[in-house]
Design a protein around this motif. Structure first.
Motif, PDB file in Angstrom:
ATOM      1  N   ASP A 235      24.018  71.550  26.112  1.00 30.57           N
ATOM      2  CA  ASP A 235      24.921  71.558  24.968  1.00 30.57           C
ATOM      3  C   ASP A 235      26.080  70.612  25.278  1.00 30.57           C
ATOM      4  O   ASP A 235      26.597  70.613  26.397  1.00 30.57           O
ATOM      5  CB  ASP A 235      25.447  72.981  24.730  1.00 30.57           C
ATOM      6  CG  ASP A 235      26.107  73.125  23.366  1.00 30.57           C
ATOM      7  OD1 ASP A 235      27.042  72.351  23.093  1.00 30.57           O
ATOM      8  OD2 ASP A 235      25.714  74.013  22.594  1.00 30.57           O
ATOM      9  N   TYR A 236      26.502  69.839  24.284  1.00 30.74           N
ATOM     10  CA  TYR A 236      27.590  68.876  24.525  1.00 30.74           C
ATOM     11  C   TYR A 236      28.934  69.543  24.783  1.00 30.74           C
ATOM     12  O   TYR A 236      29.867  68.902  25.248  1.00 30.74           O
ATOM     13  CB  TYR A 236      27.701  67.902  23.350  1.00 30.74           C
ATOM     14  CG  TYR A 236      26.776  66.717  23.496  1.00 30.74           C
ATOM     15  CD1 TYR A 236      27.048  65.717  24.424  1.00 30.74           C
ATOM     16  CD2 TYR A 236      25.629  66.607  22.712  1.00 30.74           C
ATOM     17  CE1 TYR A 236      26.199  64.633  24.574  1.00 30.74           C
ATOM     18  CE2 TYR A 236      24.772  65.532  22.853  1.00 30.74           C
ATOM     19  CZ  TYR A 236      25.065  64.539  23.790  1.00 30.74           C
ATOM     20  OH  TYR A 236      24.224  63.476  23.940  1.00 30.74           O
ATOM     21  N   ARG A 237      29.049  70.834  24.523  1.00 37.15           N
ATOM     22  CA  ARG A 237      30.318  71.503  24.830  1.00 37.15           C
ATOM     23  C   ARG A 237      30.545  71.617  26.328  1.00 37.15           C
ATOM     24  O   ARG A 237      31.640  71.971  26.771  1.00 37.15           O
ATOM     25  CB  ARG A 237      30.368  72.895  24.193  1.00 37.15           C
ATOM     26  CG  ARG A 237      29.365  73.895  24.727  1.00 37.15           C
ATOM     27  CD  ARG A 237      29.267  75.107  23.815  1.00 37.15           C
ATOM     28  NE  ARG A 237      28.113  75.924  24.118  1.00 37.15           N
ATOM     29  CZ  ARG A 237      28.176  77.140  24.662  1.00 37.15           C
ATOM     30  NH1 ARG A 237      29.343  77.663  24.961  1.00 37.15           N
ATOM     31  NH2 ARG A 237      27.085  77.831  24.879  1.00 37.15           N
ATOM     32  N   PHE A 238      29.521  71.324  27.133  1.00 37.78           N
ATOM     33  CA  PHE A 238      29.674  71.362  28.580  1.00 37.78           C
ATOM     34  C   PHE A 238      29.928  69.973  29.177  1.00 37.78           C
ATOM     35  O   PHE A 238      29.892  69.799  30.384  1.00 37.78           O
ATOM     36  CB  PHE A 238      28.431  71.988  29.227  1.00 37.78           C
ATOM     37  CG  PHE A 238      28.245  73.434  28.853  1.00 37.78           C
ATOM     38  CD1 PHE A 238      29.174  74.382  29.259  1.00 37.78           C
ATOM     39  CD2 PHE A 238      27.164  73.840  28.085  1.00 37.78           C
ATOM     40  CE1 PHE A 238      29.014  75.717  28.915  1.00 37.78           C
ATOM     41  CE2 PHE A 238      27.001  75.169  27.737  1.00 37.78           C
ATOM     42  CZ  PHE A 238      27.930  76.114  28.143  1.00 37.78           C
ATOM     43  N   TYR A 239      30.186  69.004  28.295  1.00 35.14           N
ATOM     44  CA  TYR A 239      30.492  67.651  28.759  1.00 35.14           C
ATOM     45  C   TYR A 239      31.971  67.344  28.531  1.00 35.14           C
ATOM     46  O   TYR A 239      32.615  67.901  27.637  1.00 35.14           O
ATOM     47  CB  TYR A 239      29.640  66.614  28.019  1.00 35.14           C
ATOM     48  CG  TYR A 239      28.219  66.537  28.519  1.00 35.14           C
ATOM     49  CD1 TYR A 239      27.870  65.657  29.532  1.00 35.14           C
ATOM     50  CD2 TYR A 239      27.229  67.352  27.979  1.00 35.14           C
ATOM     51  CE1 TYR A 239      26.563  65.583  29.999  1.00 35.14           C
ATOM     52  CE2 TYR A 239      25.919  67.293  28.435  1.00 35.14           C
ATOM     53  CZ  TYR A 239      25.597  66.404  29.449  1.00 35.14           C
ATOM     54  OH  TYR A 239      24.316  66.339  29.915  1.00 35.14           O
ATOM     55  N   ALA A 240      32.489  66.414  29.353  1.00 36.03           N
ATOM     56  CA  ALA A 240      33.851  65.925  29.164  1.00 36.03           C
ATOM     57  C   ALA A 240      33.906  65.048  27.915  1.00 36.03           C
ATOM     58  O   ALA A 240      32.884  64.811  27.258  1.00 36.03           O
ATOM     59  CB  ALA A 240      34.290  65.140  30.395  1.00 36.03           C
ATOM     60  N   GLU A 241      35.081  64.524  27.599  1.00 32.82           N
ATOM     61  CA  GLU A 241      35.252  63.767  26.363  1.00 32.82           C
ATOM     62  C   GLU A 241      34.361  62.532  26.297  1.00 32.82           C
ATOM     63  O   GLU A 241      33.992  62.084  25.216  1.00 32.82           O
ATOM     64  CB  GLU A 241      36.723  63.361  26.194  1.00 32.82           C
ATOM     65  CG  GLU A 241      37.633  64.540  25.889  1.00 32.82           C
ATOM     66  CD  GLU A 241      39.078  64.112  25.675  1.00 32.82           C
ATOM     67  OE1 GLU A 241      39.345  62.897  25.751  1.00 32.82           O
ATOM     68  OE2 GLU A 241      39.927  64.983  25.419  1.00 32.82           O
ATOM     69  N   ASP A 242      33.999  61.975  27.463  1.00 30.42           N
ATOM     70  CA  ASP A 242      33.143  60.791  27.455  1.00 30.42           C
ATOM     71  C   ASP A 242      31.688  61.123  27.179  1.00 30.42           C
ATOM     72  O   ASP A 242      30.854  60.232  27.013  1.00 30.42           O
ATOM     73  CB  ASP A 242      33.267  60.019  28.774  1.00 30.42           C
ATOM     74  CG  ASP A 242      32.776  60.817  29.984  1.00 30.42           C
ATOM     75  OD1 ASP A 242      32.297  61.956  29.813  1.00 30.42           O
ATOM     76  OD2 ASP A 242      32.889  60.296  31.106  1.00 30.42           O
ATOM     77  N   MET A 243      31.355  62.402  27.113  1.00 28.84           N
ATOM     78  CA  MET A 243      29.999  62.887  26.850  1.00 28.84           C
ATOM     79  C   MET A 243      29.004  62.459  27.936  1.00 28.84           C
ATOM     80  O   MET A 243      27.798  62.467  27.716  1.00 28.84           O
ATOM     81  CB  MET A 243      29.488  62.419  25.473  1.00 28.84           C
ATOM     82  CG  MET A 243      30.308  62.949  24.314  1.00 28.84           C
ATOM     83  SD  MET A 243      30.277  64.760  24.263  1.00 28.84           S
ATOM     84  CE  MET A 243      31.555  65.106  23.080  1.00 28.84           C
ATOM     85  N   LEU A 244      29.509  62.121  29.102  1.00 27.20           N
ATOM     86  CA  LEU A 244      28.671  61.688  30.213  1.00 27.20           C
ATOM     87  C   LEU A 244      28.837  62.563  31.440  1.00 27.20           C
ATOM     88  O   LEU A 244      27.870  62.836  32.148  1.00 27.20           O
ATOM     89  CB  LEU A 244      28.993  60.228  30.589  1.00 27.20           C
ATOM     90  CG  LEU A 244      28.875  59.192  29.476  1.00 27.20           C
ATOM     91  CD1 LEU A 244      29.315  57.829  29.993  1.00 27.20           C
ATOM     92  CD2 LEU A 244      27.456  59.140  28.944  1.00 27.20           C
ATOM     93  N   HIS A 245      30.070  62.990  31.704  1.00 23.99           N
ATOM     94  CA  HIS A 245      30.366  63.786  32.893  1.00 23.99           C
ATOM     95  C   HIS A 245      30.433  65.275  32.539  1.00 23.99           C
ATOM     96  O   HIS A 245      30.875  65.636  31.441  1.00 23.99           O
ATOM     97  CB  HIS A 245      31.717  63.379  33.506  1.00 23.99           C
ATOM     98  CG  HIS A 245      31.708  62.010  34.116  1.00 23.99           C
ATOM     99  ND1 HIS A 245      31.757  60.863  33.359  1.00 23.99           N
ATOM    100  CD2 HIS A 245      31.668  61.619  35.415  1.00 23.99           C
ATOM    101  CE1 HIS A 245      31.737  59.813  34.163  1.00 23.99           C
ATOM    102  NE2 HIS A 245      31.675  60.237  35.407  1.00 23.99           N
ATOM    103  N   PRO A 246      30.009  66.143  33.441  1.00 27.63           N
ATOM    104  CA  PRO A 246      30.202  67.579  33.207  1.00 27.63           C
ATOM    105  C   PRO A 246      31.688  67.905  33.098  1.00 27.63           C
ATOM    106  O   PRO A 246      32.505  67.345  33.839  1.00 27.63           O
ATOM    107  CB  PRO A 246      29.598  68.230  34.460  1.00 27.63           C
ATOM    108  CG  PRO A 246      28.773  67.176  35.114  1.00 27.63           C
ATOM    109  CD  PRO A 246      29.364  65.862  34.740  1.00 27.63           C
TER     110      PRO A 246
END
Length: 316
Positions: A235-246
């Motif tokens: 789920d993208y809610r577990f990514y940082a703002e860059d959508m690349l890093h956890p």
């Protein structure tokens, strides 16, 4: 009801405790896990030469450490008003060449002792994509913003990765035959390489690692960081703002799974005590001169004294 598919992770046969000495190497996710070890006051050293993403560059720096091949002027170059080394992260770059060489050789000497003393070595691989210097024909760990036309980009073959991982293990075992290894693949997505290219890169790492690990003893383990991110935290809610890093939530969760698998259960109480002290040290009182606050500090110092008597290496 269960809303995720939890990945089964076997308990390590050589788990970490507060007497363990850990060296963590590799990608930026190694830094995330290293920060957790630091917070809970384990004996850990993380990336002495900075972040390194690919297996060949990790092998290269380990070989230099084990053989104690000192850095010399031929290993550094001047670019953008600073001196750099292609084998080292830019965090160590310096405006003074002599200082850079002195710093790198100090780290070289301290790192071999850390490897000799270590009980556990954790290596996190990030990518199979590498850049080869067109002039030297050597794979670099960091391009240091040198123009891209001076490099050729290539994907490491499974065979090269397999050999590189095995060489890294063999080199370290030359100086520390009893250490335990934990390998993992970074959950960070390298989208600058391209979406398909990132998957191809990870797949080469996934194919090579089991080939190496399955032929080793119980002192070599694999922890599924990438798989946890992709399956349990899909789920993208577990990514940082860059959508690349956890993000921090994902890092905390992966650390929990790591703790369950790779840390002894009798260390959990100490981890809880350390966390309570850390929260106490970060507490900011509304009235720092109050009697209540002085009592709080006194109890906190008592907790620190009890813990440091038990584990003298712990410092707050």
């Amino acid at each position: 009801m269960q809303f995720t598919t939890q990945i089964p992770i076997p308990k390590s046969k050589s788990p970490i405790d507060y007497n363990s000495k850990i060296v963590s190497l590799g990608s930026c996710f190694a830094e995330n896990m290293g920060a957790k070890f630091q917070y809970f006051k384990f004996q850990n050293e993380t990336n002495p030469f900075g972040i390194i993403f690919n297996p060949v560059s990790i092998e290269r720096i380990i070989r230099r450490v084990v053989t104690q091949e000192l850095f010399t002027e031929k290993d550094v170059f001047f670019h953008n008003e600073r001196w750099h080394c292609f084998d080292i992260h830019s965090d160590w770059s310096n405006s003074n060449k002599e200082e850079l060489l002195e710093n790198l050789n100090k780290i070289l000497k301290s790192t071999i002792q850390q490897l000799i003393d270590s009980t556990h070595i954790i290596i996190t691989y990030g990518t199979s994509w590498v850049y080869r210097n067109n002039e030297s024909q050597e794979i670099v760990a960091n391009c240091h913003k040198v123009p891209q036309k001076q490099f050729s980009k290539e994907l490491l073959s499974i065979k090269i990765i397999d050999n590189s991982i095995q060489n890294t293990i063999d080199l370290i075992k030359q100086i520390n035959p009893n250490c335990n290894f934990i390998f993992t693949i970074s959950p960070v997505r390298h989208i600058k390489d391209g979406f398909i290219e990132n998957q191809l890169s990870k797949s080469h790492l996934f194919t090579a690692l089991p080939k190496t690990i399955n032929h080793q003893s119980s002192t070599i383990n694999y922890f599924p960081s990438y798989e946890i991110m992709m399956d349990e935290l899909r789920d993208y809610r577990f990514y940082a703002e860059d959508m690349l890093h956890p993000n921090q939530t994902a890092i905390d969760y992966i650390w929990e799974r790591f703790s369950e698998s790779c840390i002894t259960e009798n260390s959990f109480q100490t981890m809880k005590e350390v966390s309570e002290i850390q929260k106490g040290l970060n507490h900011r009182s509304f009235n720092p001169n109050s009697e209540q606050h002085f009592k709080f500090l006194s109890k906190l110092n008592q907790k620190i004294d009890i813990l440091t008597q038990k584990f003298p290496h712990i410092k707050f």
